[in-house]
Design a protein around this motif. Sequence first.
Motif, PDB file in Angstrom:
ATOM      1  N   GLN A  49       0.952  -1.178  -0.162  1.00 25.22           N
ATOM      2  CA  GLN A  49       0.022   0.053  -0.078  1.00 25.22           C
ATOM      3  C   GLN A  49       0.956   1.053   0.074  1.00 25.22           C
ATOM      4  N   LEU A  50       1.881   1.071   0.835  1.00 24.03           N
ATOM      5  CA  LEU A  50       2.795   2.383   0.915  1.00 24.03           C
ATOM      6  C   LEU A  50       3.446   2.463  -0.501  1.00 24.03           C
ATOM      7  N   SER A  51       3.795   1.684  -1.253  1.00 23.11           N
ATOM      8  CA  SER A  51       4.408   1.711  -2.666  1.00 23.11           C
ATOM      9  C   SER A  51       3.529   2.239  -3.592  1.00 23.11           C
ATOM     10  N   ARG A  52       2.301   1.918  -3.468  1.00 17.40           N
ATOM     11  CA  ARG A  52       1.104   2.207  -4.170  1.00 17.40           C
ATOM     12  C   ARG A  52       0.824   3.949  -3.952  1.00 17.40           C
ATOM     13  N   LEU A  53       0.724   4.118  -2.661  1.00 21.19           N
ATOM     14  CA  LEU A  53       0.711   5.776  -2.419  1.00 21.19           C
ATOM     15  C   LEU A  53       1.724   6.454  -2.906  1.00 21.19           C
ATOM     16  N   GLU A  54       3.217   6.260  -2.623  1.00 16.17           N
ATOM     17  CA  GLU A  54       3.989   6.707  -3.382  1.00 16.17           C
ATOM     18  C   GLU A  54       3.951   7.005  -4.700  1.00 16.17           C
ATOM     19  N   GLN A  55       3.601   6.077  -5.548  1.00 17.20           N
ATOM     20  CA  GLN A  55       3.532   6.130  -7.017  1.00 17.20           C
ATOM     21  C   GLN A  55       2.466   7.161  -7.259  1.00 17.20           C
ATOM     22  N   ALA A  56       1.316   7.049  -6.648  1.00 18.56           N
ATOM     23  CA  ALA A  56       0.116   8.052  -6.660  1.00 18.56           C
ATOM     24  C   ALA A  56       0.959   9.499  -6.626  1.00 18.56           C
ATOM     25  N   ARG A  57       1.663   9.473  -5.442  1.00 20.83           N
ATOM     26  CA  ARG A  57       1.910  10.853  -4.905  1.00 20.83           C
ATOM     27  C   ARG A  57       3.018  11.483  -6.016  1.00 20.83           C
ATOM     28  N   ASP A  58       3.861  10.608  -6.685  1.00 21.39           N
ATOM     29  CA  ASP A  58       4.814  11.134  -7.901  1.00 21.39           C
ATOM     30  C   ASP A  58       4.051  11.290  -8.902  1.00 21.39           C
ATOM     31  N   GLU A  59       2.825  10.607  -9.255  1.00 21.65           N
ATOM     32  CA  GLU A  59       2.005  10.917 -10.500  1.00 21.65           C
ATOM     33  C   GLU A  59       1.316  12.441 -10.305  1.00 21.65           C
ATOM     34  N   LEU A  60       0.792  12.746  -8.835  1.00 22.25           N
ATOM     35  CA  LEU A  60       0.376  13.829  -8.746  1.00 22.25           C
ATOM     36  C   LEU A  60       1.436  15.002  -8.839  1.00 22.25           C
ATOM     37  N   ASN A  61       2.371  14.765  -8.355  1.00 17.58           N
ATOM     38  CA  ASN A  61       3.415  15.671  -8.341  1.00 17.58           C
ATOM     39  C   ASN A  61       4.063  16.038  -9.817  1.00 17.58           C
ATOM     40  N   ILE A  62       3.939  15.029 -10.679  1.00 18.71           N
ATOM     41  CA  ILE A  62       4.107  15.384 -12.212  1.00 18.71           C
ATOM     42  C   ILE A  62       3.164  16.117 -12.609  1.00 18.71           C
ATOM     43  N   GLU A  63       1.999  15.867 -12.351  1.00 20.84           N
ATOM     44  CA  GLU A  63       0.716  16.561 -12.898  1.00 20.84           C
ATOM     45  C   GLU A  63       0.654  17.921 -12.352  1.00 20.84           C
ATOM     46  N   PHE A  64       1.042  18.159 -10.935  1.00 21.22           N
ATOM     47  CA  PHE A  64       0.906  19.585 -10.425  1.00 21.22           C
ATOM     48  C   PHE A  64       2.003  20.443 -11.389  1.00 21.22           C
ATOM     49  N   ASP A  65       3.346  19.701 -11.481  1.00 16.72           N
ATOM     50  CA  ASP A  65       4.359  20.591 -12.402  1.00 16.72           C
ATOM     51  C   ASP A  65       3.805  21.082 -13.489  1.00 16.72           C
ATOM     52  N   ARG A  66       3.431  20.190 -14.224  1.00 13.86           N
ATOM     53  CA  ARG A  66       2.597  20.385 -15.633  1.00 13.86           C
ATOM     54  C   ARG A  66       1.477  21.525 -15.449  1.00 13.86           C
ATOM     55  N   LEU A  67       0.718  21.335 -14.637  1.00 19.78           N
ATOM     56  CA  LEU A  67      -0.263  22.501 -14.294  1.00 19.78           C
ATOM     57  C   LEU A  67       0.427  23.614 -14.042  1.00 19.78           C
ATOM     58  N   GLN A  68       1.619  23.957 -13.287  1.00 16.11           N
ATOM     59  CA  GLN A  68       2.169  25.061 -13.077  1.00 16.11           C
ATOM     60  C   GLN A  68       2.702  25.654 -14.171  1.00 16.11           C
ATOM     61  N   LEU A  69       3.498  24.755 -14.918  1.00 14.12           N
ATOM     62  CA  LEU A  69       3.901  25.296 -16.097  1.00 14.12           C
ATOM     63  C   LEU A  69       2.677  25.674 -17.102  1.00 14.12           C
ATOM     64  N   GLU A  70       1.704  25.022 -17.183  1.00 11.62           N
ATOM     65  CA  GLU A  70       0.526  25.633 -18.100  1.00 11.62           C
ATOM     66  C   GLU A  70       0.069  27.095 -17.694  1.00 11.62           C
ATOM     67  N   ILE A  71       0.007  27.177 -16.326  1.00  9.15           N
ATOM     68  CA  ILE A  71      -0.483  28.503 -15.807  1.00  9.15           C
ATOM     69  C   ILE A  71       0.554  29.440 -16.046  1.00  9.15           C
ATOM     70  N   ALA A  72       1.618  29.333 -16.012  1.00  5.47           N
ATOM     71  CA  ALA A  72       2.691  30.292 -16.214  1.00  5.47           C
ATOM     72  C   ALA A  72       2.798  30.558 -17.802  1.00  5.47           C
ATOM     73  N   THR A  73       2.323  29.556 -18.683  1.00  8.10           N
ATOM     74  CA  THR A  73       2.220  30.012 -19.923  1.00  8.10           C
ATOM     75  C   THR A  73       0.986  30.775 -20.401  1.00  8.10           C
ATOM     76  N   LEU A  74      -0.003  30.440 -19.638  1.00  6.08           N
ATOM     77  CA  LEU A  74      -1.354  31.115 -20.012  1.00  6.08           C
ATOM     78  C   LEU A  74      -1.336  32.788 -19.217  1.00  6.08           C
ATOM     79  N   ALA A  75      -0.515  32.733 -18.260  1.00  7.63           N
ATOM     80  CA  ALA A  75      -0.449  34.072 -17.415  1.00  7.63           C
ATOM     81  C   ALA A  75       0.659  34.983 -18.205  1.00  7.63           C
TER      82      ALA A  75
END
Length: 89
Positions: A35-61
């Motif tokens: 379960q810890l491994s699954r949660l860490e993988q989900a956290r990593d995927e969410l961090n990647i998505e967050f970074d992508r969204l921050q880049l998109e916000i910076a581009t749009l702004a």
Amino acid sequence: MSARWLVLSLLILVAVASAIGVVQSRQQHRDAFAQLSRLEQARDELNIEFDRLQLEIATLADAGRIEEQAKRRLGMHAPEQADTVVLTP
């Protein structure tokens, strides 16, 4: 002699119960680790998505993009100097 068998039976029962407890504890540990491994993988995927969204916000702004969109989509333009009025108190 029956007391010996009783003690021996009790010791065997305790040893078997202890072994079952160890097996159950190890299984719980494996489940928790999985379960810890699954949660860490989900956290990593969410961090990647967050970074992508921050880049998109910076581009749009970006100011240049906003100005271009205002001109193209809204027909806005910067005012001429003749259209500017300065008020003094």
